[in-house]
Design a protein around this motif. Structure first.
Motif, mmCIF file in Angstrom:
data_model
loop_
_atom_site.group_PDB
_atom_site.id
_atom_site.type_symbol
_atom_site.label_atom_id
_atom_site.label_comp_id
_atom_site.label_asym_id
_atom_site.label_seq_id
_atom_site.Cartn_x
_atom_site.Cartn_y
_atom_site.Cartn_z
ATOM 1 N N THR A 19 38.525 -6.550 23.045
ATOM 2 C CA THR A 19 37.020 -6.448 22.724
ATOM 3 C C THR A 19 36.674 -5.325 21.974
ATOM 4 N N SER A 20 35.594 -5.272 21.513
ATOM 5 C CA SER A 20 34.976 -4.235 20.585
ATOM 6 C C SER A 20 34.734 -2.815 21.296
ATOM 7 N N ASN A 21 34.851 -2.813 22.668
ATOM 8 C CA ASN A 21 34.776 -1.635 23.315
ATOM 9 C C ASN A 21 36.077 -1.264 24.189
ATOM 10 N N ALA A 22 37.202 -1.847 23.199
ATOM 11 C CA ALA A 22 38.455 -1.201 23.785
ATOM 12 C C ALA A 22 38.902 0.168 23.677
ATOM 13 N N HIS A 23 39.262 0.848 24.575
ATOM 14 C CA HIS A 23 39.797 2.296 24.524
ATOM 15 C C HIS A 23 40.767 2.597 25.475
ATOM 16 N N ALA A 24 41.401 3.923 25.441
ATOM 17 C CA ALA A 24 42.691 4.159 26.249
ATOM 18 C C ALA A 24 42.621 5.512 26.611
ATOM 19 N N ASP A 25 43.060 5.497 27.825
ATOM 20 C CA ASP A 25 43.289 7.047 28.531
ATOM 21 C C ASP A 25 44.582 7.446 28.453
ATOM 22 N N LEU A 26 45.032 8.569 27.990
ATOM 23 C CA LEU A 26 46.400 8.776 27.724
ATOM 24 C C LEU A 26 46.448 10.110 28.919
ATOM 25 N N GLU A 27 47.370 9.835 29.691
ATOM 26 C CA GLU A 27 47.824 11.166 30.477
ATOM 27 C C GLU A 27 49.143 11.704 30.069
ATOM 28 N N LEU A 28 49.052 12.936 29.947
ATOM 29 C CA LEU A 28 50.055 13.546 29.139
ATOM 30 C C LEU A 28 50.777 14.490 30.327
ATOM 31 N N ASP A 29 52.129 14.496 30.184
ATOM 32 C CA ASP A 29 53.084 15.061 30.996
ATOM 33 C C ASP A 29 53.174 16.599 30.633
ATOM 34 N N SER A 30 52.143 17.424 30.948
ATOM 35 C CA SER A 30 52.191 18.690 30.477
ATOM 36 C C SER A 30 51.120 19.393 31.316
ATOM 37 N N ASP A 31 51.376 20.644 31.642
ATOM 38 C CA ASP A 31 50.506 21.595 32.386
ATOM 39 C C ASP A 31 49.845 22.437 31.636
ATOM 40 N N VAL A 32 50.337 22.484 30.378
ATOM 41 C CA VAL A 32 49.822 23.574 29.530
ATOM 42 C C VAL A 32 48.571 23.266 28.922
ATOM 43 N N PRO A 33 47.348 23.985 29.145
ATOM 44 C CA PRO A 33 46.109 23.269 28.343
ATOM 45 C C PRO A 33 46.041 22.998 27.080
ATOM 46 N N TYR A 34 46.614 23.966 26.024
ATOM 47 C CA TYR A 34 46.493 23.608 24.576
ATOM 48 C C TYR A 34 47.255 22.517 24.389
ATOM 49 N N VAL A 35 48.166 21.650 24.694
ATOM 50 C CA VAL A 35 49.025 20.759 24.507
ATOM 51 C C VAL A 35 48.307 19.492 24.161
ATOM 52 N N ALA A 36 46.990 19.142 25.075
ATOM 53 C CA ALA A 36 46.171 18.179 24.906
ATOM 54 C C ALA A 36 45.561 18.191 23.735
ATOM 55 N N ASP A 37 44.813 19.460 23.153
ATOM 56 C CA ASP A 37 44.339 19.666 21.976
ATOM 57 C C ASP A 37 45.035 19.545 20.806
ATOM 58 N N ALA A 38 46.450 20.017 20.857
ATOM 59 C CA ALA A 38 47.686 19.504 19.905
ATOM 60 C C ALA A 38 47.520 18.089 19.745
ATOM 61 N N VAL A 39 48.102 17.645 20.713
ATOM 62 C CA VAL A 39 48.298 16.104 20.782
ATOM 63 C C VAL A 39 47.054 15.305 20.038
ATOM 64 N N ALA A 40 45.881 15.610 20.355
ATOM 65 C CA ALA A 40 44.611 15.028 20.038
ATOM 66 C C ALA A 40 44.522 15.204 18.741
ATOM 67 N N ARG A 41 44.732 16.465 18.079
ATOM 68 C CA ARG A 41 44.543 16.360 16.608
ATOM 69 C C ARG A 41 45.724 15.854 15.833
ATOM 70 N N GLU A 42 46.963 15.807 16.429
ATOM 71 C CA GLU A 42 48.279 15.020 15.922
ATOM 72 C C GLU A 42 47.475 13.334 15.711
ATOM 73 N N LEU A 43 46.982 12.925 16.764
ATOM 74 C CA LEU A 43 46.788 11.525 16.973
ATOM 75 C C LEU A 43 45.771 11.135 16.082
ATOM 76 N N GLN A 44 44.530 12.211 15.832
ATOM 77 C CA GLN A 44 43.335 11.660 15.323
ATOM 78 C C GLN A 44 43.584 11.237 13.972
ATOM 79 N N GLY A 45 42.975 10.018 13.628
ATOM 80 C CA GLY A 45 43.280 9.703 12.463
ATOM 81 C C GLY A 45 44.480 8.532 12.228
ATOM 82 N N ARG A 46 45.300 8.633 13.201
ATOM 83 C CA ARG A 46 46.387 7.780 13.008
ATOM 84 C C ARG A 46 46.030 6.308 13.132
ATOM 85 N N ARG A 47 46.600 5.283 12.759
ATOM 86 C CA ARG A 47 46.176 4.111 12.341
ATOM 87 C C ARG A 47 46.994 3.196 13.293
#
Length: 88
Positions: A39-67
């Motif tokens: 659907t046009s509302n498709a979205h995803a929740d990704l659970e990361l296997d890490s307890d280090v807070p900055y990892v999520a920000d780094a992964v988000a920046r890396e994925l941002q704009g990927r196609r």
């Protein structure tokens, strides 16, 4: 740690999305939940296997704009999981 991904293409099945993120995230992919696939509302929740807070920000920046299927993804990391909240 969780990331939310918007702008998932309608043409992608739930399995397509899951495989894409498992491939992109490698060992960091603890879980991928896809909502409203096809659907046009498709979205995803990704659970990361890490307890280090900055990892999520780094992964988000890396994925941002990927196609995915030619569509640029929009990704954000939650600032804190409930159990990590500075107020807790």
């Amino acid at each position: 740690m969780h990331l939310t991904v918007w702008n998932v293409p309608e043409s992608c099945s739930e399995q397509d999305v899951r495989e894409f993120f498992e491939r992109e995230l490698g060992h960091y992919a603890k879980g991928v939940t896809v909502y409203d696939a096809g659907t046009s509302n498709a979205h995803a929740d990704l659970e990361l296997d890490s307890d280090v807070p900055y990892v999520a920000d780094a992964v988000a920046r890396e994925l941002q704009g990927r196609r995915l299927a030619g569509v640029a993804l929009r990704v954000s990391a939650a600032p804190f999981d409930e159990e990590e909240s500075p107020r807790g």
